[in-house]
Motif scaffolding. Sequence first.
Motif, PDB file in Angstrom:
ATOM      1  N   LYS A  21      26.820  -7.215 -17.170  1.00 17.55           N
ATOM      2  CA  LYS A  21      25.603  -7.664 -17.867  1.00 17.55           C
ATOM      3  C   LYS A  21      24.372  -7.075 -17.179  1.00 17.55           C
ATOM      4  CE  LYS A  21      26.897 -12.243 -19.660  1.00 17.55           C
ATOM      5  NZ  LYS A  21      26.579 -13.661 -19.520  1.00 17.55           N
ATOM      6  N   LYS A  22      24.339  -7.165 -15.853  1.00 14.06           N
ATOM      7  CA  LYS A  22      23.203  -6.617 -15.101  1.00 14.06           C
ATOM      8  C   LYS A  22      23.109  -5.104 -15.271  1.00 14.06           C
ATOM      9  CE  LYS A  22      23.138 -10.201 -11.555  1.00 14.06           C
ATOM     10  NZ  LYS A  22      23.467 -10.529 -10.161  1.00 14.06           N
ATOM     11  N   ARG A  23      24.263  -4.466 -15.237  1.00 12.90           N
ATOM     12  CA  ARG A  23      24.284  -3.006 -15.344  1.00 12.90           C
ATOM     13  C   ARG A  23      23.811  -2.545 -16.724  1.00 12.90           C
ATOM     14  NH1 ARG A  23      29.422   0.786 -13.517  1.00 12.90           N
ATOM     15  NH2 ARG A  23      28.514   2.750 -14.201  1.00 12.90           N
ATOM     16  N   THR A  24      24.244  -3.211 -17.778  1.00 14.68           N
ATOM     17  CA  THR A  24      23.813  -2.814 -19.118  1.00 14.68           C
ATOM     18  C   THR A  24      22.328  -3.113 -19.331  1.00 14.68           C
ATOM     19  OG1 THR A  24      24.613  -4.905 -20.082  1.00 14.68           O
ATOM     20  CG2 THR A  24      26.106  -2.998 -20.180  1.00 14.68           C
ATOM     21  N   LYS A  25      21.860  -4.218 -18.768  1.00 18.13           N
ATOM     22  CA  LYS A  25      20.432  -4.534 -18.897  1.00 18.13           C
ATOM     23  C   LYS A  25      19.586  -3.522 -18.118  1.00 18.13           C
ATOM     24  CE  LYS A  25      18.726  -8.849 -18.959  1.00 18.13           C
ATOM     25  NZ  LYS A  25      18.199 -10.146 -18.441  1.00 18.13           N
ATOM     26  N   SER A  26      20.038  -3.166 -16.936  1.00 18.58           N
ATOM     27  CA  SER A  26      19.336  -2.155 -16.144  1.00 18.58           C
ATOM     28  C   SER A  26      19.300  -0.820 -16.886  1.00 18.58           C
ATOM     29  CB  SER A  26      20.021  -1.989 -14.786  1.00 18.58           C
ATOM     30  OG  SER A  26      19.459  -0.914 -14.072  1.00 18.58           O
ATOM     31  N   PHE A  27      20.420  -0.457 -17.507  1.00 20.38           N
ATOM     32  CA  PHE A  27      20.483   0.767 -18.302  1.00 20.38           C
ATOM     33  C   PHE A  27      19.437   0.725 -19.414  1.00 20.38           C
ATOM     34  CE2 PHE A  27      22.348   2.873 -22.102  1.00 20.38           C
ATOM     35  CZ  PHE A  27      22.301   4.190 -21.662  1.00 20.38           C
ATOM     36  N   ALA A  28      19.346  -0.395 -20.103  1.00 22.96           N
ATOM     37  CA  ALA A  28      18.364  -0.544 -21.183  1.00 22.96           C
ATOM     38  C   ALA A  28      16.941  -0.391 -20.650  1.00 22.96           C
ATOM     39  CB  ALA A  28      18.537  -1.889 -21.881  1.00 22.96           C
ATOM     40  N   HIS A  29      16.634  -1.061 -19.549  1.00 20.95           N
ATOM     41  CA  HIS A  29      15.289  -0.963 -18.965  1.00 20.95           C
ATOM     42  C   HIS A  29      14.957   0.482 -18.581  1.00 20.95           C
ATOM     43  CE1 HIS A  29      13.881  -5.072 -18.768  1.00 20.95           C
ATOM     44  NE2 HIS A  29      15.036  -5.472 -18.261  1.00 20.95           N
ATOM     45  N   ARG A  30      15.907   1.157 -17.984  1.00 23.16           N
ATOM     46  CA  ARG A  30      15.682   2.537 -17.545  1.00 23.16           C
ATOM     47  C   ARG A  30      15.481   3.466 -18.742  1.00 23.16           C
ATOM     48  NH1 ARG A  30      20.710   3.539 -14.290  1.00 23.16           N
ATOM     49  NH2 ARG A  30      19.903   5.649 -14.106  1.00 23.16           N
ATOM     50  N   CYS A  31      16.237   3.239 -19.806  1.00 32.53           N
ATOM     51  CA  CYS A  31      16.070   4.051 -21.021  1.00 32.53           C
ATOM     52  C   CYS A  31      14.712   3.800 -21.671  1.00 32.53           C
ATOM     53  CB  CYS A  31      17.190   3.767 -22.022  1.00 32.53           C
ATOM     54  SG  CYS A  31      18.772   4.516 -21.581  1.00 32.53           S
ATOM     55  N   ILE A  91       5.498  13.688 -32.950  1.00 32.41           N
ATOM     56  CA  ILE A  91       6.266  13.049 -34.022  1.00 32.41           C
ATOM     57  C   ILE A  91       7.739  12.959 -33.634  1.00 32.41           C
ATOM     58  CG2 ILE A  91       7.071  13.324 -36.409  1.00 32.41           C
ATOM     59  CD1 ILE A  91       4.296  14.557 -37.020  1.00 32.41           C
ATOM     60  N   LEU A  92       8.292  14.055 -33.114  1.00 35.84           N
ATOM     61  CA  LEU A  92       9.697  14.055 -32.696  1.00 35.84           C
ATOM     62  C   LEU A  92       9.933  13.014 -31.607  1.00 35.84           C
ATOM     63  CD1 LEU A  92      12.594  15.107 -32.557  1.00 35.84           C
ATOM     64  CD2 LEU A  92      11.766  16.875 -30.966  1.00 35.84           C
ATOM     65  N   CYS A  93       9.072  12.978 -30.621  1.00 36.20           N
ATOM     66  CA  CYS A  93       9.270  12.052 -29.494  1.00 36.20           C
ATOM     67  C   CYS A  93       9.128  10.598 -29.919  1.00 36.20           C
ATOM     68  CB  CYS A  93       8.332  12.409 -28.355  1.00 36.20           C
ATOM     69  SG  CYS A  93       8.806  13.958 -27.544  1.00 36.20           S
ATOM     70  N   LYS A  94       8.256  10.322 -30.866  1.00 33.42           N
ATOM     71  CA  LYS A  94       8.153   8.944 -31.376  1.00 33.42           C
ATOM     72  C   LYS A  94       9.475   8.527 -32.014  1.00 33.42           C
ATOM     73  CE  LYS A  94       3.932   7.911 -30.333  1.00 33.42           C
ATOM     74  NZ  LYS A  94       3.687   6.999 -29.239  1.00 33.42           N
ATOM     75  N   HIS A  95      10.087   9.436 -32.757  1.00 36.28           N
ATOM     76  CA  HIS A  95      11.389   9.154 -33.360  1.00 36.28           C
ATOM     77  C   HIS A  95      12.443   8.932 -32.270  1.00 36.28           C
ATOM     78  CE1 HIS A  95      14.808   9.338 -36.052  1.00 36.28           C
ATOM     79  NE2 HIS A  95      15.320  10.290 -35.295  1.00 36.28           N
ATOM     80  N   LEU A  96      12.469   9.815 -31.299  1.00 36.60           N
ATOM     81  CA  LEU A  96      13.447   9.705 -30.211  1.00 36.60           C
ATOM     82  C   LEU A  96      13.241   8.434 -29.402  1.00 36.60           C
ATOM     83  CD1 LEU A  96      13.482  13.428 -29.041  1.00 36.60           C
ATOM     84  CD2 LEU A  96      15.177  12.249 -30.468  1.00 36.60           C
ATOM     85  N   GLN A  97      11.989   8.062 -29.182  1.00 33.64           N
ATOM     86  CA  GLN A  97      11.691   6.812 -28.471  1.00 33.64           C
ATOM     87  C   GLN A  97      12.347   5.633 -29.173  1.00 33.64           C
ATOM     88  OE1 GLN A  97       7.402   6.643 -28.555  1.00 33.64           O
ATOM     89  NE2 GLN A  97       7.242   7.177 -26.391  1.00 33.64           N
ATOM     90  N   GLY A  98      12.106   5.529 -30.456  1.00 32.49           N
ATOM     91  CA  GLY A  98      12.652   4.407 -31.214  1.00 32.49           C
ATOM     92  C   GLY A  98      14.168   4.383 -31.204  1.00 32.49           C
ATOM     93  N   LEU A 102      16.307   5.803 -28.997  1.00 38.01           N
ATOM     94  CA  LEU A 102      16.854   5.526 -27.666  1.00 38.01           C
ATOM     95  C   LEU A 102      16.623   4.073 -27.266  1.00 38.01           C
ATOM     96  CD1 LEU A 102      18.262   6.414 -25.079  1.00 38.01           C
ATOM     97  CD2 LEU A 102      16.039   7.254 -24.248  1.00 38.01           C
ATOM     98  N   ILE A 103      15.458   3.548 -27.549  1.00 40.22           N
ATOM     99  CA  ILE A 103      15.176   2.148 -27.216  1.00 40.22           C
ATOM    100  C   ILE A 103      16.109   1.225 -27.991  1.00 40.22           C
ATOM    101  CG2 ILE A 103      13.463   0.303 -27.441  1.00 40.22           C
ATOM    102  CD1 ILE A 103      11.324   2.460 -26.696  1.00 40.22           C
ATOM    103  N   ARG A 104      16.288   1.484 -29.285  1.00 39.59           N
ATOM    104  CA  ARG A 104      17.151   0.634 -30.106  1.00 39.59           C
ATOM    105  C   ARG A 104      18.597   0.693 -29.619  1.00 39.59           C
ATOM    106  NH1 ARG A 104      20.881   1.185 -33.017  1.00 39.59           N
ATOM    107  NH2 ARG A 104      20.677   3.428 -33.202  1.00 39.59           N
ATOM    108  N   ALA A 105      19.118   1.898 -29.400  1.00 38.11           N
ATOM    109  CA  ALA A 105      20.522   2.039 -29.010  1.00 38.11           C
ATOM    110  C   ALA A 105      20.786   1.456 -27.619  1.00 38.11           C
ATOM    111  CB  ALA A 105      20.936   3.509 -29.058  1.00 38.11           C
ATOM    112  N   SER A 106      19.936   1.766 -26.661  1.00 37.71           N
ATOM    113  CA  SER A 106      20.188   1.319 -25.275  1.00 37.71           C
ATOM    114  C   SER A 106      20.031  -0.192 -25.119  1.00 37.71           C
ATOM    115  CB  SER A 106      19.285   2.062 -24.294  1.00 37.71           C
ATOM    116  OG  SER A 106      17.920   1.780 -24.532  1.00 37.71           O
ATOM    117  N   THR A 107      19.055  -0.783 -25.798  1.00 34.76           N
ATOM    118  CA  THR A 107      18.915  -2.239 -25.700  1.00 34.76           C
ATOM    119  C   THR A 107      20.043  -2.938 -26.444  1.00 34.76           C
ATOM    120  OG1 THR A 107      17.335  -2.275 -27.556  1.00 34.76           O
ATOM    121  CG2 THR A 107      16.412  -2.214 -25.317  1.00 34.76           C
ATOM    122  N   SER A 108      20.572  -2.285 -27.463  1.00 35.57           N
ATOM    123  CA  SER A 108      21.705  -2.839 -28.198  1.00 35.57           C
ATOM    124  C   SER A 108      22.960  -2.897 -27.336  1.00 35.57           C
ATOM    125  CB  SER A 108      21.955  -2.012 -29.465  1.00 35.57           C
ATOM    126  OG  SER A 108      22.990  -2.582 -30.222  1.00 35.57           O
TER     127      SER A 108
END
Length: 118
Positions: free
Chosen positions: A7-17, A28-35, A37-43
Amino acid sequence: MDKEELKKRTKSFAHRCVKLALNLPNTILCKHLQGQLIRASTSVAANYRAACISQSTASFISKLSIVIEEADESLFWLEFILEENLIKKERIENLINEASELTAIFIASRKTIQKNNQ
């Protein structure tokens, strides 16, 4: 590794991403990539937590399958960011390795659970 460590490791991964995503250039590309990566890693972190409180083996396996998909998708976006030369390799390499390791850990866990419940 026990479930609390994961749990800690996955949460840390999400924070780092999230931190990495927020440091991408303002295009424009980076805004798409931000969304993405944030969605997938926090998931990864959120769905692993949900898996840990599953009420059945079938539910656990189902949630774990989502975790695997999201970890692999996170890996895809991290590799894409690197291939587009948007962040230096040194800044993203550890996250790529972590995404690969998490994917492998959860695949192995799912295989073990499925084998033990046959």
